[in-house]
Design an enzyme around this catalytic site. Structure first.
Site, PDB file in Angstrom:
ATOM      1  N   ASP A   1      59.470  40.467  -0.200  1.00 52.27           N
ATOM      2  CA  ASP A   1      58.219  40.710   0.723  1.00 52.27           C
ATOM      3  C   ASP A   1      58.283  39.750   1.641  1.00 52.27           C
ATOM      4  O   ASP A   1      58.528  38.487   1.390  1.00 52.27           O
ATOM      5  CB  ASP A   1      57.037  41.579  -0.076  1.00 52.27           C
TER       6      ASP A   1
ATOM      7  N   HIS B   1      59.576  35.867  -1.994  1.00 55.80           N
ATOM      8  CA  HIS B   1      58.058  36.197  -1.465  1.00 55.80           C
ATOM      9  C   HIS B   1      57.878  35.241  -0.304  1.00 55.80           C
ATOM     10  O   HIS B   1      57.642  34.287  -0.446  1.00 55.80           O
ATOM     11  CB  HIS B   1      57.186  35.816  -2.609  1.00 55.80           C
TER      12      HIS B   1
ATOM     13  N   ASN C   1      65.116  33.781 -13.233  1.00 58.69           N
ATOM     14  CA  ASN C   1      64.181  34.246 -11.721  1.00 58.69           C
ATOM     15  C   ASN C   1      63.585  33.483 -11.519  1.00 58.69           C
ATOM     16  O   ASN C   1      62.714  32.934 -12.434  1.00 58.69           O
ATOM     17  CB  ASN C   1      63.906  35.723 -12.034  1.00 58.69           C
TER      18      ASN C   1
ATOM     19  N   GLU D   1      60.125  32.140 -13.747  1.00 56.83           N
ATOM     20  CA  GLU D   1      59.378  30.941 -13.011  1.00 56.83           C
ATOM     21  C   GLU D   1      59.118  29.948 -14.229  1.00 56.83           C
ATOM     22  O   GLU D   1      57.892  29.417 -14.252  1.00 56.83           O
ATOM     23  CB  GLU D   1      58.065  31.636 -12.682  1.00 56.83           C
TER      24      GLU D   1
ATOM     25  N   GLU E   1      62.594  40.131  -5.426  1.00 59.03           N
ATOM     26  CA  GLU E   1      61.274  40.503  -5.185  1.00 59.03           C
ATOM     27  C   GLU E   1      60.846  40.379  -3.695  1.00 59.03           C
ATOM     28  O   GLU E   1      59.732  39.991  -3.459  1.00 59.03           O
ATOM     29  CB  GLU E   1      60.341  39.830  -6.083  1.00 59.03           C
TER      30      GLU E   1
END
Ligand code: XIL
Length: 538
Positions: free
Chosen positions: A252, A221, A185, A144, A250
């Site tokens: 979701d 996400h 990432n 990030e 990641e």
């Protein structure tokens, strides 16, 4: 043009664990694991072991867990995850070495020289611990580092060390484990937008300088209310073409609570689309889901009013999203050639001089790849113009020409790119009045949005007149509190909330019926869900 979708060879039922099907494709399917339930709950442990061939520590390898005070390392949680993975023949992705979050205050307060040394020492100790452990194969070296607009995040790392901390972190990781795959990432980089393009440019430039960046992680996400990043496969592929491995790290897919069957179906489509995108890109190593049971998802604690983002419910029962992941992984070798059913006749409402709303009865898709959305066209006899795209069975059309009859129809699109037959036509006439003019129209599509920002791309500018034009000017209004943070393929000026976008040299000339496009990105207050309501072209 569209990737072949791989159809299940057997009926689409949940037989065989996810990992068996992923492994048959040479991919991983993973989950982030939390140490608490891993040691306390048999159901959690059993599913984690049975369904996944890859594991990421949700928190146990972060700096606050591994080096809470300077030079004092604690690997109890990290080791628990790695040991579990070793016992279950799973690979571990180390997450994460250098991040602005979950990093102790003692690091953040250091001066530049000491901070750089502390970073290098942390990487050397943490990566070094597992360097000869065959289970731990890859690391998120930095996490990030960009802000939502693609600028450098002004974290304490950046503020103290400048951009060089990123290259230094990768070099330190390579030195600590020459065989580990080293990743960068981030989130909101799944589609093509200003932030993912900044990531692309950085990875390209680091690799040209010999900095050992092997892999790019796309967190994934997602939220059903913000739309699916439809160009995810194209985006993964452009990174792959740089020579890096790509992975979804990641995944979701959250929803506004309460959960219901319609939201579950949409969520399942998102999961399926992500797996299909990774399947279709050779350099995509696999997909990690950020947990697996809604019982332990970070979503309700982080995004107020949202939840149910994972593939098992709180009672460890499989949800439609599980079946979607399963079937996408289990697909055989035949192609989905079955288009969705024809959408219902659109009905128009709220017609103004330059806008109209359409709704229609939804299509269904039985070919295996699932319903992806709809294209809306204007019938013009010869080459019909696409007016917009929607992931739901409605759309608001903007940038229409005043006092003009429109005949429009809708086609449904599936995950493999098959288009349904045309719906029946709807006819409406825009009101006369100010607002249009000049014979050009502009229609904006929200490509991607998140809590505090969004990307509108493309804004399609069409010369609807009968003679060629050599320039165009599109104006639109940003909702209160929104600020423009980037734009491309147009010369843009802002006055108050009014944005004026003019053609640049290469896209001003438009023959009758010809189109071009530009795009822009906006920051908005957290939680605000507005986007511009219309575009005027002159
Ligand atoms: C989250 C965890 O899921 C939470 O348990 C924790 O409280 C905060 O961090 N991006 C990342 C992950 O890279 O490390 C974050 O994980 C989610 C966002």
């Amino acid at each position: 043009m569209f990737a072949a979708f791989l159809l299940p060879a057997l009926p689409a039922e949940a037989s065989g664990p996810l990992r068996t099907h992923a492994a048959a494709r040479g991919k991983f399917i993973g989950a982030a694991l939390a140490t608490g339930p891993l040691s306390n709950e048999t159901s959690y442990r059993n599913i984690a072991a049975t369904e996944f061939n890859q594991v990421t520590a949700e928190n146990a390898m972060k700096w606050d867990a591994t080096e809470p005070s300077q030079g004092q390392f604690n690997f109890s949680g990290a080791d628990a995850i790695v040991n579990f993975a070793t016992q279950n023949n799973q690979q571990v992705h180390g997450h994460t070495l250098v991040w602005h979050s979950q990093t102790p205050g003692w690091v953040q307060g250091l001066g530049a020289t000491q901070m750089r040394t502390a970073m290098q020492n942390h990487i050397s100790q943490v990566v070094g611990r597992y360097a000869s452990n065959a289970t731990v194969v890859s690391w998120d070296v930095v996490n990030e580092i960009f802000d939502d607009n693609g600028g450098w995040r002004t974290s304490f790392w950046y503020n103290t060390l400048g951009q060089s901390y990123v290259a230094d972190a990768f070099r330190a990781a390579r030195a600590a484990d020459p065989n580990a795959r080293l990743c960068i990432n981030d989130y909101n980089v799944e589609g093509i937008n200003a932030k993912s393009t900044a990531m692309y440019n950085l990875v390209s430039s680091l690799r040209q300088q010999g900095v050992p960046v092997d892999c790019v992680g796309f967190q994934g996400h997602l939220a059903i209310q913000y739309g699916f990043p439809n160009d995810i496969q194209q985006n993964l592929q452009r990174f792959a073409n740089l020579g890096v491995q790509v992975r979804i790290t990641e995944l979701d897919v959250r929803m506004q609570m309460p959960r219901d069957a319609t939201k579950d179906t949409t969520q399942a489509t998102y999961y399926r689309n992500v797996i299909n995108a990774c399947n279709a890109v050779t350099a995509c190593a696999g997909v990690t889901i950020w947990g697996f049971t809604d019982k332990y998802s970070w979503v309700p604690d982080t995004f107020s009013g949202q939840g149910a983002a994972l593939i098992y419910n709180e009672n460890y029962q499989q949800k439609p999203s599980y079946t979607a992941v399963h079937d996408a992984l289990a697909g055989g070798t035949s192609t989905d050639n079955t288009p969705p059913t024809t959408p219902g006749t659109p009905s128009s409402s709220g017609v103004t001089s330059n806008s109209a709303a359409l709704t229609w009865t939804a299509s269904t898709d039985s070919g295996g790849s699932g319903l992806a959305g709809y294209n809306v066209y204007r019938e013009q006899g010869t080459t019909d113009t696409q007016l917009g795209q929607s992931t739901t069975n409605s759309i608001s059309l903007t940038g229409l020409t005043p006092n003009t009859q429109y005949q429009v129809y809708v086609r449904a699109r599936d995950g493999a790119g098959n288009l349904s037959a045309n719906s029946a036509l709807a006819t409406f006439t825009t009101q006369s009045g100010p607002g249009g003019g000049g014979g050009c129209t502009a229609v904006g599509t929200v490509q991607n949005q998140w809590n505090n920002g969004y990307v509108v791309q493309p804004v399609t500018v069409t010369n609807g007149g009968t003679s060629a034009i050599s320039g165009w000017t599109v104006t639109f209004t940003l909702p209160s509190g929104h600020t423009l943070s980037g734009s491309w393929n147009a010369a843009v000026t802002v006055s108050g909330q009014t944005v004026t976008a003019r053609n640049v040299s290469h896209n001003g000339n438009l023959a009758p019926n010809a189109s071009t496009s530009f795009g822009f990105q906006v920051s908005r207050p957290s939680g605000n869900t507005q986007t511009p309501s219309g575009y005027t072209c002159a």
